[in-house]
Design a protein around this motif. Structure first.
Motif, mmCIF file in Angstrom:
data_model
loop_
_atom_site.group_PDB
_atom_site.id
_atom_site.type_symbol
_atom_site.label_atom_id
_atom_site.label_comp_id
_atom_site.label_asym_id
_atom_site.label_seq_id
_atom_site.Cartn_x
_atom_site.Cartn_y
_atom_site.Cartn_z
ATOM 1 N N PHE A 290 14.372 -16.517 11.565
ATOM 2 C CA PHE A 290 13.172 -17.359 10.170
ATOM 3 C C PHE A 290 13.020 -18.423 11.044
ATOM 4 O O PHE A 290 12.875 -20.343 10.740
ATOM 5 N N ASN A 291 12.707 -18.741 12.736
ATOM 6 C CA ASN A 291 12.500 -19.496 12.504
ATOM 7 C C ASN A 291 11.612 -20.317 12.461
ATOM 8 O O ASN A 291 10.207 -19.424 13.656
ATOM 9 N N GLU A 292 10.954 -21.476 11.705
ATOM 10 C CA GLU A 292 9.020 -21.023 11.635
ATOM 11 C C GLU A 292 8.902 -22.054 12.960
ATOM 12 O O GLU A 292 9.281 -22.537 13.596
ATOM 13 N N PRO A 293 7.181 -21.726 12.744
ATOM 14 C CA PRO A 293 6.674 -23.180 13.899
ATOM 15 C C PRO A 293 7.323 -24.789 13.784
ATOM 16 O O PRO A 293 7.121 -24.423 12.523
ATOM 17 N N MET A 294 7.111 -24.975 15.712
ATOM 18 C CA MET A 294 7.894 -26.272 15.927
ATOM 19 C C MET A 294 9.451 -26.587 15.262
ATOM 20 O O MET A 294 9.682 -27.353 15.597
ATOM 21 N N SER A 295 9.640 -24.540 15.536
ATOM 22 C CA SER A 295 11.728 -24.940 15.419
ATOM 23 C C SER A 295 12.048 -25.625 17.071
ATOM 24 O O SER A 295 11.094 -24.652 18.049
ATOM 25 N N SER A 296 13.631 -26.291 17.094
ATOM 26 C CA SER A 296 12.949 -26.639 18.677
ATOM 27 C C SER A 296 13.916 -25.343 19.100
ATOM 28 O O SER A 296 14.892 -24.389 18.850
ATOM 29 N N PHE A 297 13.254 -24.888 20.263
ATOM 30 C CA PHE A 297 14.095 -24.161 21.141
ATOM 31 C C PHE A 297 15.338 -23.811 21.632
ATOM 32 O O PHE A 297 15.757 -23.330 21.415
ATOM 33 N N VAL B 110 4.383 -13.554 24.353
ATOM 34 C CA VAL B 110 4.212 -12.786 25.471
ATOM 35 C C VAL B 110 3.713 -13.725 26.771
ATOM 36 O O VAL B 110 4.535 -13.915 27.709
ATOM 37 N N GLU B 111 2.402 -13.741 25.746
ATOM 38 C CA GLU B 111 1.596 -14.584 27.404
ATOM 39 C C GLU B 111 0.646 -16.086 27.231
ATOM 40 O O GLU B 111 0.758 -16.518 28.401
ATOM 41 N N GLY B 112 1.595 -15.792 25.935
ATOM 42 C CA GLY B 112 0.623 -17.507 26.240
ATOM 43 C C GLY B 112 1.863 -19.045 26.465
ATOM 44 O O GLY B 112 2.578 -18.424 26.577
ATOM 45 N N PRO B 113 0.801 -19.533 26.405
ATOM 46 C CA PRO B 113 1.825 -21.370 26.837
ATOM 47 C C PRO B 113 3.095 -21.202 25.737
ATOM 48 O O PRO B 113 3.695 -20.617 24.570
ATOM 49 N N LEU B 114 4.398 -21.247 26.812
ATOM 50 C CA LEU B 114 5.649 -21.671 25.915
ATOM 51 C C LEU B 114 5.172 -22.888 24.934
ATOM 52 O O LEU B 114 5.476 -24.347 25.365
ATOM 53 N N THR B 115 5.452 -22.918 24.011
ATOM 54 C CA THR B 115 5.174 -23.877 22.721
ATOM 55 C C THR B 115 6.802 -23.604 21.265
ATOM 56 O O THR B 115 6.517 -22.134 20.961
ATOM 57 N N ALA B 116 6.411 -24.736 21.038
ATOM 58 C CA ALA B 116 7.250 -24.653 19.439
ATOM 59 C C ALA B 116 6.375 -23.955 18.925
ATOM 60 O O ALA B 116 7.012 -23.927 17.380
ATOM 61 N N ALA B 117 5.440 -24.502 19.198
ATOM 62 C CA ALA B 117 4.342 -24.188 17.793
ATOM 63 C C ALA B 117 4.674 -22.712 17.599
ATOM 64 O O ALA B 117 4.029 -21.550 16.289
ATOM 65 N N ILE B 118 4.246 -21.615 18.780
ATOM 66 C CA ILE B 118 5.198 -19.996 18.897
ATOM 67 C C ILE B 118 6.637 -19.897 18.703
ATOM 68 O O ILE B 118 6.585 -19.527 20.134
ATOM 69 N N PRO B 119 7.253 -19.888 18.095
ATOM 70 C CA PRO B 119 8.408 -19.835 18.636
ATOM 71 C C PRO B 119 8.634 -18.966 19.295
ATOM 72 O O PRO B 119 9.974 -18.379 20.145
ATOM 73 N N GLN C 177 10.057 -15.434 26.645
ATOM 74 C CA GLN C 177 9.907 -15.577 27.764
ATOM 75 C C GLN C 177 10.806 -16.077 28.725
ATOM 76 O O GLN C 177 10.844 -16.221 29.641
ATOM 77 N N LEU C 178 11.602 -17.522 28.411
ATOM 78 C CA LEU C 178 12.262 -17.716 28.888
ATOM 79 C C LEU C 178 13.675 -17.090 29.833
ATOM 80 O O LEU C 178 14.792 -17.608 30.514
ATOM 81 N N HIS C 179 14.205 -15.643 28.468
ATOM 82 C CA HIS C 179 14.754 -15.100 28.213
ATOM 83 C C HIS C 179 15.300 -14.293 29.616
ATOM 84 O O HIS C 179 14.340 -13.709 29.864
#
Ligand code: GLP
Length: 263
Positions: free
Chosen positions: A142-149, A210-219, A224-226
């Motif tokens: 339930f980490n919605e957009p803009m949740s911190s990584f 999977v292919e987009g930029p790393l961003t908190a907007a897409i939790p 991708q960092l894993h």
């Protein structure tokens, strides 16, 4: 990240269950993080099939839930705890004391409760395999957009989009406004991630994750960092992926790429 595209949704369920099953056979005391929602239900049914047909032993496996609705007790039919009991625990030889589920009705200071859940995961040695779904807005658990990584287990306000999607399964009753969820940082600490997505409605979020930029907007892009993330998709959920041909090629070599399951 290993992206696997299966020919059908059912094959996706069986592939995921087989990988989890192999991991349990390799490590009978596997610590397994479980997602709820519609997506993993078929995987749980395939795990029950494996239990019945091959006597896959769940007695030593330790289970942790990923998220829960705030305010719903485990006895509520809409709770994720109820879903996990109905779809998995009651059909296999899970050991009651090994089932650790986030409580939607935790009493007292909720932040210290969240902290104690994190501490429990840590004390039990961390999660080996974490199952995940993805929301249509790219949320993870339930980490919605803009949740911190780096977010940890905490209470989150659900977005209007998420509540709308959930209203389809909350027949007649109102979808809770709040949830308790493992954070993106908590999820990132699992040794292996297994994210599943099926159907056209997930295609956009999958491509962004999977292919987009790393961003908190897409939790979900945080996966991708894993270093050990596996994604299982059906052709529809994979529909917007740029490198689909490569993933398809890879998928036919799964036994070579993951010879011993996930963990
Ligand atoms: C839900 C849950 C997630 C789940 C995701 C997808 O709201 N918080 O844990 O993975 O959104 O749900 P579904 O599988 O029902 O599409």
């Amino acid at each position: 990240m290993l992206v696997v595209i299966t020919e059908t949704i059912e094959q996706g369920h069986r592939t995921a269950a087989s990988l989890v099953g192999q991991s349990i056979m390799k490590n009978p005391t596997l610590r397994l993080g479980l997602a709820a929602g519609k997506t993993p239900i078929g995987v749980y049914q395939s795990l029950v099939d494996l239990y019945r047909s091959t006597h896959l032993d769940f007695s030593g496996v330790e289970f942790f839930s990923l998220d829960e609705f705030l305010g719903l007790p485990a006895s509520s039919l809409n709770s994720y705890a109820a879903l996990l009991h109905q779809q998995l625990f009651r059909h296999v030889n899970a050991t009651f004391g090994n089932i650790h589920l986030l409580k939607g009705d935790a009493q007292g200071d909720i932040m210290s409760y969240c902290h104690s859940y994190e501490q429990l995961i840590h004390d039990r040695g961390g999660i080996d395999v974490q199952l995940l779904g993805i929301g249509i807005n790219g949320h993870l658990a339930f980490n919605e957009p803009m949740s911190s990584f780096r977010s940890r287990t905490r209470v989150c306000l659900l977005s209007a989009e998420t509540r709308e999607a959930l209203s389809r399964t909350f027949n007649e009753t109102e979808v809770p406004e709040w949830a308790v969820t493992m954070g993106l940082g908590t999820i990132a600490e699992a040794r292996t991630l297994l994210m599943l997505a099926f159907g056209k409605e997930k295609a956009k979020a999958v491509a962004q994750a999977v292919e987009g930029p790393l961003t908190a907007a897409i939790p979900a892009s945080s996966i991708q960092l894993h270093p050990h993330a596996v994604v299982i998709l059906d052709p529809e959920a994979a529909g917007d992926l740029k490198f689909k041909d490569y993933y398809q090629q890879q998928s036919s070599h799964l036994a070579l790429l993951l010879p011993h399951g996930l963990a």
